[in-house]
Scaffold this active site. Sequence first.
Site, short mmCIF file in Angstrom:
data_model
loop_
_atom_site.label_atom_id
_atom_site.label_comp_id
_atom_site.label_asym_id
_atom_site.label_seq_id
_atom_site.Cartn_x
_atom_site.Cartn_y
_atom_site.Cartn_z
N ASP A 48 0.67 -1.22 0.06
CA ASP A 48 -0.02 0.07 -0.01
C ASP A 48 0.75 1.27 0.03
OD1 ASP A 48 -2.26 -1.57 0.07
OD2 ASP A 48 -2.38 -1.65 2.20
N LYS A 65 1.94 2.20 -5.18
CA LYS A 65 2.46 1.65 -6.22
C LYS A 65 1.59 1.90 -7.59
CE LYS A 65 2.53 -2.56 -4.30
NZ LYS A 65 2.23 -2.12 -2.96
N GLY A 102 -4.67 -4.35 -3.78
CA GLY A 102 -5.50 -3.07 -4.08
C GLY A 102 -4.67 -1.89 -4.59
N HIS A 103 -4.83 -1.75 -5.73
CA HIS A 103 -3.92 -0.60 -6.45
C HIS A 103 -4.64 0.43 -6.85
CE1 HIS A 103 -0.36 -3.54 -7.18
NE2 HIS A 103 -0.63 -3.63 -5.87
N GLN A 120 2.00 -6.12 -3.18
CA GLN A 120 2.45 -6.46 -1.74
C GLN A 120 3.74 -5.34 -1.47
OE1 GLN A 120 1.17 -9.38 -3.38
NE2 GLN A 120 -0.62 -8.80 -2.75
#
Length: 430
Positions: A13, A16, A40-41, A224
């Site tokens: 988080d 990225k 989750g991007h 990650q």
Amino acid sequence: MPAYAILGAQWGDEGKGKIIDYLSKRADIVARFSGGNNAGHTVINDLGDFSLHLVPCGVFSDGVINVIGNGVVVDPDVLIEEIESLQQSGIDITQSLMISERAHLIMPYHVILDTLAEAQRGETAIGTTGKGIGPAYSDKTSRTGIRAADILDLDNLKTRLETVLPFTNAVLEKIYGVQPISLKLILEKSEYWQKRLGAFIKPVGRFVNDTLDNGGTVVLEGAQGILLDLDHGTYPFVTSSSPTIGGASTGLAIQPNQITNVLGIFKAYNTRVGSGPFPTELFDGIGEGIRTIAKEFGTTTGRPRRIGWFDGVLARYSNRINGYTSAVITRLDVLDHLDSVSICVGYKLDGEIIDEPPGGVAALERCIPEYETLPGWDVPTAGVSEIADLPKNARAYVERLEELIGCSVDIISTGPHRDHTIMVRDILAS
Ligand code: GDP
Ligand code: IMO
Ligand code: MG
């Protein structure tokens, strides 16, 4: 043949997604190499506000091919949903998506097993995302996994499931005392997945290599972060894949020497979701303030993220493992409201000062951070896109992070939008 690896340099988080979207305007391919929909991007650009879990973050830039590499574990239902949701926002990726035929699939039983295993761990639960990641990677290493190519040949898949499913069902019934999964259900689902995803499943390794050989630009999308890495993270409170530089190579079949740039993405402070040691964690009003201002809640699970000061010991370790050619600092603006900012510059472990995290999780829990405190800045950094406009104290803070990481900070992010970005050194031109 530039290949840019974008790696989470902390516990995930770090932002990225934002940086990948920013860089992808100059890319031919954006390729995910590890993890699954535990990621989750977030991407915020002129097209809208998006949260991607499996689809690479290059989908918003024209002409980019988006690759899901062999190192990724794919939940087909989640991928289909994500493609549809993007379509509803006017983004059609049907011509620009490729899935490696070697990528493993997250099957419905993996999701069930993930939840059951967490419940059984009780107090020692890892705090997984519950998406079936661990069980899918376990099957991969046990050689009982199902790969994307397998759903292209349903007769063969049936034979394979007839070998694999009895063991999984025995675990479900005899260990956990729950209902088994029917072969018929999995085959029906696989037929549907073949219809919806079959056209995207391809030998992508060759395609990525050829693009690099022909001078193309490839952005390798990490998920990650290093501290969640199966080998180098805070084991066992980690994920089940390799978000580090080695994972970028094996997860896409890229030769290590094809990776020209390694970008470590660091938040200007630290966060962590789930359980495990976190030496600089803040339990006071400062942590709560950052969580509220920065909306630090998980993109995938909505859980509150744990907050702490920037950890220079872990940052240096992160650089030692990944060998960054550039560091990127995100969320600098989140610290705008603080009068002073602390940085961990060493640990005290059992009375001795150390500058490398111990490998054992119990020893890491005993580490007491040594802090250095820098003054805050009186002019906000939010939205700044030129280095000259950054207040003096904010620059001093970034320079100290640079020293501790041991690598030049080439990009600074000052807001969630693609445009809230300072390119300190134009790494794309070099
Ligand atoms: P990822 O998993 O590394 O892609 O990061 P996430 O998307 O899960 O979390 C990063 C969060 O920070 C998202 O809400 C982003 O919109 C946000 N973000 C990224 N960069 C910045 C920044 O420089 N400033 C602020 N305020 N938010 C940012
Ligand atoms: P992105 O790509 C933050 C964490 C989970 C849990 C541990 C194991 O958005 O940075 P898993 O479901 O993978 O078995 O959970 O890893 N985790 C993440 N934390 N960002 C992520 O991804 C994460 N992916 C997994 O919270 O602690
Ligand atoms: Mg995330």
